[in-house]
Scaffold this active site. Structure first.
Site, PDB file in Angstrom:
ATOM      1  N   GLU A  17       0.817  -1.213   0.000  1.00 21.90           N
ATOM      2  CA  GLU A  17       0.000   0.000   0.000  1.00 21.90           C
ATOM      3  C   GLU A  17       0.854   1.267   0.000  1.00 21.90           C
ATOM      4  OE1 GLU A  17      -0.276  -2.643   1.921  1.00 21.90           O
ATOM      5  OE2 GLU A  17      -2.300  -2.949   2.693  1.00 21.90           O
ATOM      6  N   LYS A 133      23.962   0.714   0.148  1.00 24.69           N
ATOM      7  CA  LYS A 133      23.388  -0.441   0.840  1.00 24.69           C
ATOM      8  C   LYS A 133      23.578  -0.345   2.339  1.00 24.69           C
ATOM      9  CE  LYS A 133      23.434  -3.548  -2.986  1.00 24.69           C
ATOM     10  NZ  LYS A 133      22.488  -4.607  -3.214  1.00 24.69           N
ATOM     11  N   ILE A 461      26.704  -5.030 -22.660  1.00 23.73           N
ATOM     12  CA  ILE A 461      26.715  -5.816 -21.426  1.00 23.73           C
ATOM     13  C   ILE A 461      25.604  -6.869 -21.389  1.00 23.73           C
ATOM     14  CG2 ILE A 461      26.729  -5.636 -18.891  1.00 23.73           C
ATOM     15  CD1 ILE A 461      29.196  -4.492 -20.391  1.00 23.73           C
ATOM     16  N   GLY A 462      24.667  -6.802 -22.309  1.00 27.15           N
ATOM     17  CA  GLY A 462      23.691  -7.888 -22.368  1.00 27.15           C
ATOM     18  C   GLY A 462      22.296  -7.440 -22.745  1.00 27.15           C
ATOM     19  N   GLU A 514      18.328  -9.985 -24.201  1.00 20.87           N
ATOM     20  CA  GLU A 514      17.618 -10.385 -22.974  1.00 20.87           C
ATOM     21  C   GLU A 514      16.131 -10.005 -22.945  1.00 20.87           C
ATOM     22  OE1 GLU A 514      19.832  -9.484 -19.352  1.00 20.87           O
ATOM     23  OE2 GLU A 514      21.737  -9.628 -20.409  1.00 20.87           O
ATOM     24  N   TRP A 591      21.194 -12.487  -4.197  1.00 22.88           N
ATOM     25  CA  TRP A 591      19.902 -11.828  -4.383  1.00 22.88           C
ATOM     26  C   TRP A 591      18.724 -12.772  -4.150  1.00 22.88           C
ATOM     27  CZ3 TRP A 591      21.575  -8.660  -9.337  1.00 22.88           C
ATOM     28  CH2 TRP A 591      22.455  -7.659  -8.920  1.00 22.88           C
ATOM     29  N   GLU A 635      29.360  -7.138  -2.993  1.00 24.46           N
ATOM     30  CA  GLU A 635      28.428  -6.907  -1.885  1.00 24.46           C
ATOM     31  C   GLU A 635      28.288  -8.134  -0.993  1.00 24.46           C
ATOM     32  OE1 GLU A 635      25.109  -5.958  -4.512  1.00 24.46           O
ATOM     33  OE2 GLU A 635      23.922  -7.449  -3.458  1.00 24.46           O
ATOM     34  N   CYS A 673      29.108  -4.486 -11.750  1.00 22.63           N
ATOM     35  CA  CYS A 673      28.717  -3.090 -11.747  1.00 22.63           C
ATOM     36  C   CYS A 673      29.670  -2.298 -10.856  1.00 22.63           C
ATOM     37  CB  CYS A 673      27.289  -2.941 -11.244  1.00 22.63           C
ATOM     38  SG  CYS A 673      26.129  -3.833 -12.280  1.00 22.63           S
ATOM     39  N   HIS A 724      22.943   4.945 -16.915  1.00 22.37           N
ATOM     40  CA  HIS A 724      21.861   5.286 -15.989  1.00 22.37           C
ATOM     41  C   HIS A 724      21.186   6.602 -16.341  1.00 22.37           C
ATOM     42  CE1 HIS A 724      24.511   2.503 -13.791  1.00 22.37           C
ATOM     43  NE2 HIS A 724      23.352   1.954 -13.518  1.00 22.37           N
TER      44      HIS A 724
HETATM   45  N1  GLN Z   1      23.551  -8.775 -18.419  1.00 17.90           N
HETATM   46  C1  GLN Z   1      22.854  -7.901 -17.533  1.00 17.90           C
HETATM   47  C2  GLN Z   1      22.224  -6.769 -18.327  1.00 17.90           C
HETATM   48  O1  GLN Z   1      22.811  -6.336 -19.250  1.00 17.90           O
HETATM   49  C3  GLN Z   1      23.760  -7.326 -16.457  1.00 17.90           C
HETATM   50  C4  GLN Z   1      22.992  -6.499 -15.427  1.00 17.90           C
HETATM   51  C5  GLN Z   1      23.774  -6.061 -14.225  1.00 17.90           C
HETATM   52  O2  GLN Z   1      24.969  -6.056 -14.228  1.00 17.90           O
HETATM   53  N2  GLN Z   1      23.123  -5.686 -13.172  1.00 17.90           N
HETATM   54  O3  GLN Z   1      21.157  -6.305 -18.016  1.00 17.90           O
HETATM   55 ZN    ZN Z   2      26.077  -3.869 -14.432  1.00 17.24          ZN
END
Ligand code: GLN
Ligand code: ZN
Length: 789
Positions: A17, A133, A461-462, A514, A591, A635, A673, A724
């Site tokens: 909520e 974090k 990166i994917g 992806e 995670w 982490e 990352c 980002h």
């Molecule tokens: N292969 C993932 C992507 O490109 C890597 C994501 C990440 O590092 N958090 O989304």
């Molecule tokens: Zn990343």
């Protein structure tokens, strides 16, 4: 008499909520009064749950509209001056400005967990407070900013209102605060603040001022008839500089004069050399985390004066398993007999913020698995059973104890948990299972012969943009409105488009994008045995953002190939190498909620073998380049440095086991990352990936100098642009970053790629940025740095 309490409770609500109210409020669809009303309703409900479970206090002060550390920034009157508030804003308006910045809304970014930018706006003028974090959890707090000019002053109306609310509802109130030393420690000195030329400012110097305000705050709470204040000092579980350790005694001596009962709460990590200190401080009670730091108990029993309350964190606040009540009772009884005069309280090990609220709404969860679990509300019930057993005799709760014992026994011997084939494979694992056949130099030459890549090879990166089309198709499919065939066709189309775009741009190593993945952990968890998923097991990550961690309950294995079909499909669309894309064992572990009946290292190894098989299958299917994402490896580091070595040893071994089933000419990439790697570079190097891609653009390649100094042996792709933000970086910018990179790392080792996956970006900016990136690589190639070197 044993008493019970909780260090904190989830705040987001059973149906999230708070999330929906916040998001409506931010869109202007819900006014402040209605948002406040949502807060009041949730608090009242959560306190009532605490009372119904027989807790002796309800906890007040753990509620937050975004984050409890941000609450303290306001209560202590230290909003950073850089926000330049005029005094016209309401407290709530200022609060959300601290949390979210002041720029126009940038398209909502729902990154993977690794990326914590979320609804943070990217505005050159007034960026939000940084988020980071909270210790080793996946909860993010807003980092207090301190400058030499920081002043503190008491602004606790919102806290006092909540105290009054709880009292009006007839509750016995215990207030929770972050302690002054932890608050200061968690903040950051901002030398670029108002005082110029003061780069050496140490936030520690603010302590005397801060203590004064804490003193006033405690006096206020005493005046409001609050009997107990839980004061959280989790930094006692860290390796603290001597000055900080020493400051505890003096600080608490000062706070003790306020006359309110203080319960000093520690959690997450062993007190070790701080046990004596924690026991000695002039407070009325001490809470210790017996789940994470059972080894502290003996010292605490030796050192804690008999007149102090000892609060035992006996229920795991970081995990979702049902407590073994019989074992806990035995432990508490032993403690009791050793300290007969002692006042004992029982509690979860830490705040329950880190687990979902309740199993009540889990209608679809398998009943047997469900009987093994306890979310926050069920953990309070467990506390109640423990308390009644201890105060009124075990006969008074015989039914509950029997149920608990049955569930524990059932889980312990269940065939769903234990898979002999997995155990046998682990036991038979050869010593060299974590080594590639040849050294990097040999592999690299073979890979070069196979792929013939140019200098400064380009890749991504994917993920490619998760368009609204892709998300709509997935949602429709999940609702049953789109059949499997139509869903597959939609994903196939998105993948084909991503491939076409990359070919047109001239990228060297392609990815499939992806499209078919909801989340990089969930996607694999759903296909592996040993994993399950709750329907509503949301845990706050930051602000309104929640995650639903998968639950690893049993031995992990891979019933069938997971990515081979999609990857082969994508490879058939192009002659260029298609990079397979997998999530690594440590990130899968980090995670998720993990088993508590075997070491994390064992679970990591099981996942490693499952992913290794997938990699071998990809290799068989002629996929020659495979990336194993490990954004969470750093982490996972323990809070105490003396435990790092052990963790890094099994974590890097798990990674190598994942990566080592392939031939020399198969190229393994990994991606991490942004994080400080400089203190663990030898271990990163020991992972022995052929190529590592890291996030570096935001630090202006600074991070890379560590790799250079260390002489990182394998190939590196330092991210050349920040994904980002929707901003399209110019070719020149990326060329200059690459030149910087080439100054610290030999040019022949360098790859060219963005910082992270592109799933949160739009297509227009993605194409434009990648076009410039490829051009930057061409410019670098023309400079012939590789030959020159
Ligand atoms: N292969 C993932 C992507 O490109 C890597 C994501 C990440 O590092 N958090 O989304
Ligand atoms: Zn990343």
């Amino acid at each position: 008499m044993i008493r019970t309490h909780t260090l904190g409770y989830p705040r987001i609500g059973l149906q999230r909520e708070l999330k929906s109210a916040l998001e409506k409020h931010w869109k202007g669809e819900l006014d402040a009064a209605a948002l406040q009303e949502t807060g009041r309703t949730l608090r009242a409900r959560h306190w009532e749950e605490q009372r119904a479970a027989g807790l002796d206090f309800v906890t007040v002060g753990d509620f937050a509209f975004y984050d409890h550390v941000a609450n303290h920034i306001q209560w202590l009157g230290c909003e950073p001056a850089r926000f330049a508030f005029t005094g016209q804003e309401t407290e709530l308006e200022r609060y959300f400005t601290l949390a979210r910045g002041v720029a126009r809304e940038v398209a909502a970014e729902s990154c993977d967990h690794g990326c914590t930018h979320g609804d943070h706006t990217h505005h050159a003028g007034k960026p939000a407070l940084e988020m980071t974090k909270w210790f080793d959890t996946n909860y993010h707090y807003l980092v207090p900013e301190f400058t030499a000019d920081t002043q503190f002053s008491l602004r606790t109306d919102s806290l006092l209102t909540q105290v009054a609310e709880a009292q009006a509802l007839g509750h016995n109130v215990k207030v929770v605060l972050v302690g002054p030393l932890s608050f200061l420690w968690l903040g950051k000195a901002k030398p670029e603040g108002a005082t110029l030329g003061n780069a050496n400012f140490d936030r520690f110097t603010l302590l005397p001022q801060l203590l004064e305000v804490y003193g006033q705050l405690l006096a206020q709470l005493k005046a409001a008839n609050v009997a107990w204040v839980q004061i959280d000092e989790p930094i006692l579980g860290l390796d603290l500089p001597l000055a900080w350790r020493q400051a505890f005694e003096q600080s608490y001596a000062q706070l003790a004069t306020c006359g309110v009962n203080l319960l000093l709460a520690t959690y997450f990590s062993p007190l070790e050399d701080n046990i004596n200190l924690a026991c000695r401080l002039p407070v009325a009670g001490l809470h210790i985390d017996l789940i994470r730091a059972p080894q502290d108990l003996a010292g605490v029993l030796d050192w804690l004066p008999a007149h102090k309350v000892l609060s035992l964190g006996v229920i795991d606040g970081r995990n979702i398993w049902r407590n073994d009540l019989a074992a806990t009772l035995e432990l508490v009884n032993i403690i009791h007999s050793r300290r007969p005069g002692h006042t004992l309280w029982l509690a979860p090990s830490c705040s329950l913020l880190h687990v979902p609220l309740s199993l009540r709404t889990e209608a679809r969860l398998d009943p047997e698995l469900k009987s093994w679990l306890a979310f926050a509300a069920e953990k309070l019930d467990e506390l109640n059973v423990l308390k009644r057993a201890l105060n009124d005799g075990e006969a008074s709760v015989s039914v509950e104890l029997a149920q608990s014992a049955a569930a524990i026994a059932n889980r312990r011997r269940s065939q769903r948990v234990h898979n002999p084939a997995v155990a046998a494979r682990l036991a038979a694992l050869p010593d060299d299972a974590d080594r590639r056949t040849s050294a990097f130099s040999v592999r690299s030459a073979r890979q070069q012969t196979r792929f013939g890549l140019p200098a400064f090879p380009t890749t991504t990166i994917g993920s490619f943009p998760q368009t609204s089309e892709i998300r709509a198709a997935r949602a429709a499919w999940k609702r049953g409105e789109l059949d499997a065939g139509a869903y597959t066709a939609a994903m196939g189309k998105a993948i084909a488009e991503a491939v076409k775009c990359q070919e047109a741009l001239g990228i060297d190593v392609l990815v499939h994008g992806e499209a078919e993945r909801n989340d990089m952990v969930e996607y694999f968890g759903e296909q592996l045995a040993g994993y399950t998923f709750s329907q509503n097991g949301w845990v706050q990550s930051y602000g309104s953002r929640c995650v639903k961690p998968p639950i690893i309950y049993g031995d992990v294995s891979r019933p069938q190939a997971m990515t081979v079909e999609w990857t082969s499909y994508a490879q058939k669309l192009t002659k260029r190498p298609m990079k397979g894309m997998l999530t690594g064992p440590i990130t899968m572990l980090q995670w998720s909620f993990v088993r508590d009946d075997q070491p994390r290292a064992t679970t990591a190894l099981q996942i490693a073998l499952a992913i290794r098989d997938e990699i071998v299958d990809l290799e068989q299917a002629s996929i020659g380049i495979i990336q194993i994402d490990e954004p969470a490896i750093r982490e996972g580091l323990p809070l105490r440095k003396n435990e790092w070595k052990r963790y890094l040893a099994w974590a890097t071994r798990a990674f190598r086991i994942t990566a080592s089933g392939v031939q020399d000419d198969t190229q393994i990439h990994t991606h991490m990352c942004y994080s400080e790697f400089n203190d663990i570079l030898p271990e990163i190097a020991a992972m022995d990936a052929d190529v590592i891609t890291i996030e570096t653009s935001r630090s202006d390649m600074e991070l890379l100098s560590g790799f250079g100094d260390f002489k990182y042996p394998n190939d590196i792709g330092p991210g050349v642009y920040d994904i980002h933000s929707p901003r399209v970086p110019s070719t020149e910018e990326m060329v200059s970053l690459l030149r910087k990179a080439a100054e610290v790392v030999p040019a022949k080792q360098l790859w060219v790629n963005p910082d992270c996956g592109l799933k949160t970006r739009g297509w227009a900016e993605t194409e434009a940025a990648l076009r410039n990136m490829v051009e930057a690589a061409f410019i670098l190639r023309a400079e012939n740095l590789v030959q020159a070197a």
